[in-house]
Design an enzyme around this catalytic site. Structure first.
Site, PDB file in Angstrom:
ATOM      1  N   ASP A  30       0.854  -1.197   0.000  1.00 39.05           N
ATOM      2  CA  ASP A  30       0.000   0.000   0.000  1.00 39.05           C
ATOM      3  C   ASP A  30       0.890   1.247   0.000  1.00 39.05           C
ATOM      4  OD1 ASP A  30      -3.226   0.516   0.978  1.00 39.05           O
ATOM      5  OD2 ASP A  30      -1.828   2.200   1.038  1.00 39.05           O
ATOM      6  N   ASN A  86     -12.874  -3.032   2.945  1.00 40.91           N
ATOM      7  CA  ASN A  86     -13.786  -1.898   3.038  1.00 40.91           C
ATOM      8  C   ASN A  86     -14.789  -2.027   1.900  1.00 40.91           C
ATOM      9  OD1 ASN A  86     -12.343  -0.768   5.219  1.00 40.91           O
ATOM     10  ND2 ASN A  86     -10.879   0.181   3.804  1.00 40.91           N
ATOM     11  N   GLN A  93     -14.095   2.614   1.595  1.00 39.15           N
ATOM     12  CA  GLN A  93     -13.561   2.168   0.297  1.00 39.15           C
ATOM     13  C   GLN A  93     -13.334   3.381  -0.604  1.00 39.15           C
ATOM     14  OE1 GLN A  93     -15.903  -0.777  -1.820  1.00 39.15           O
ATOM     15  NE2 GLN A  93     -14.290  -1.091  -3.353  1.00 39.15           N
ATOM     16  N   SER A  94     -12.133   3.478  -1.160  1.00 37.46           N
ATOM     17  CA  SER A  94     -11.816   4.589  -2.059  1.00 37.46           C
ATOM     18  C   SER A  94     -11.474   4.126  -3.467  1.00 37.46           C
ATOM     19  CB  SER A  94     -10.662   5.418  -1.493  1.00 37.46           C
ATOM     20  OG  SER A  94      -9.515   4.610  -1.308  1.00 37.46           O
ATOM     21  N   HIS A  99     -10.398  -5.373  -3.070  1.00 36.43           N
ATOM     22  CA  HIS A  99      -9.062  -5.673  -2.553  1.00 36.43           C
ATOM     23  C   HIS A  99      -9.159  -5.985  -1.078  1.00 36.43           C
ATOM     24  CE1 HIS A  99      -9.866  -1.363  -2.385  1.00 36.43           C
ATOM     25  NE2 HIS A  99      -9.178  -1.331  -1.257  1.00 36.43           N
ATOM     26  N   HIS A 101      -7.074  -5.730   2.427  1.00 39.12           N
ATOM     27  CA  HIS A 101      -5.921  -5.138   3.112  1.00 39.12           C
ATOM     28  C   HIS A 101      -5.347  -6.212   4.028  1.00 39.12           C
ATOM     29  CE1 HIS A 101      -6.871  -0.766   2.311  1.00 39.12           C
ATOM     30  NE2 HIS A 101      -8.085  -1.278   2.139  1.00 39.12           N
TER      31      HIS A 101
HETATM   32  P1  5GP Z   1      -9.682   1.406   0.169  1.00 43.01           P
HETATM   33  O1  5GP Z   1      -9.718   2.776   0.806  1.00 43.01           O
HETATM   34  O2  5GP Z   1     -10.394   1.428  -1.162  1.00 43.01           O
HETATM   35  O3  5GP Z   1     -10.136   0.294   1.059  1.00 43.01           O
HETATM   36  O4  5GP Z   1      -8.162   1.098  -0.102  1.00 43.01           O
HETATM   37  C1  5GP Z   1      -7.458   1.630  -1.175  1.00 43.01           C
HETATM   38  C2  5GP Z   1      -6.005   1.617  -0.794  1.00 43.01           C
HETATM   39  O5  5GP Z   1      -5.231   1.860  -1.946  1.00 43.01           O
HETATM   40  C3  5GP Z   1      -5.617   2.685   0.242  1.00 43.01           C
HETATM   41  O6  5GP Z   1      -5.112   2.073   1.406  1.00 43.01           O
HETATM   42  C4  5GP Z   1      -4.582   3.511  -0.485  1.00 43.01           C
HETATM   43  O7  5GP Z   1      -3.523   3.938   0.352  1.00 43.01           O
HETATM   44  C5  5GP Z   1      -4.097   2.587  -1.570  1.00 43.01           C
HETATM   45  N1  5GP Z   1      -3.630   3.271  -2.756  1.00 43.01           N
HETATM   46  C6  5GP Z   1      -4.203   4.362  -3.364  1.00 43.01           C
HETATM   47  N2  5GP Z   1      -3.506   4.702  -4.454  1.00 43.01           N
HETATM   48  C7  5GP Z   1      -2.472   3.808  -4.539  1.00 43.01           C
HETATM   49  C8  5GP Z   1      -1.401   3.658  -5.484  1.00 43.01           C
HETATM   50  O8  5GP Z   1      -1.258   4.388  -6.462  1.00 43.01           O
HETATM   51  N3  5GP Z   1      -0.537   2.635  -5.244  1.00 43.01           N
HETATM   52  C9  5GP Z   1      -0.658   1.800  -4.169  1.00 43.01           C
HETATM   53  N4  5GP Z   1       0.259   0.841  -4.042  1.00 43.01           N
HETATM   54  N5  5GP Z   1      -1.659   1.916  -3.282  1.00 43.01           N
HETATM   55  C10 5GP Z   1      -2.547   2.912  -3.461  1.00 43.01           C
END
Ligand code: 5GP
Length: 113
Positions: A30, A86, A93-94, A99, A101
């Site tokens: 991450d 998430n 979730q972003s 995915h 974690h």
């Molecule tokens: P979410 O918020 O959707 O559960 O998790 C998305 C994750 O992707 C976040 O923890 C964020 O730090 C990670 N992330 C966002 N952009 C990038 C990227 O360009 N490269 C990597 N390796 N991780 C990313």
């Protein structure tokens, strides 16, 4: 539909620190780690979020769990890690490409925030 960030990483269009890869999944570090070890276990098939998955994705979902265990073993995480999914923006979730974690390397409190 436009490609998700993780599709671009899977296609190697943008760089990532890849820890593991097989025909169904990829595991990357991450970019904003929330623990000393913070990995993202990503299916190559685009499933926007867990609640969009169907019976057709049963094998992929199981595979992601097994990959988590395999990578944890390879990294000598001492059977100590947490898996988080998430699901939906209000749950944090972003990136709308499913995915897992994997967090490890520090004490993880409960309940999570
Ligand atoms: P979410 O918020 O959707 O559960 O998790 C998305 C994750 O992707 C976040 O923890 C964020 O730090 C990670 N992330 C966002 N952009 C990038 C990227 O360009 N490269 C990597 N390796 N991780 C990313």
């Amino acid at each position: 539909m436009s490609e998700t960030l993780f599709e671009k990483i899977i296609q190697k269009e943008i760089p990532a620190d890849i820890v593991y890869e097989d025909e169904l999944s990829i595991v990357i570090k991450d970019i904003h780690p929330q623990a000393p070890i913070h990995l993202l276990i990503i299916p190559k098939k685009v499933i926007p979020k867990l609640s969009d998955a169907s019976i057709e994705e049963q094998e992929i979902l199981g595979h992601l769990m097994l990959v988590a265990g395999k990578v944890a073993e390879q990294l000598n995480l001492d059977n100590t890690f947490r898996i988080i999914i998430n699901n939906g923006a209000k749950a944090g979730q972003s990136v709308f490409h499913l995915h897992l974690h994997l967090l490890s390397g520090r004490t993880l409190s409960w309940p999570p925030g």
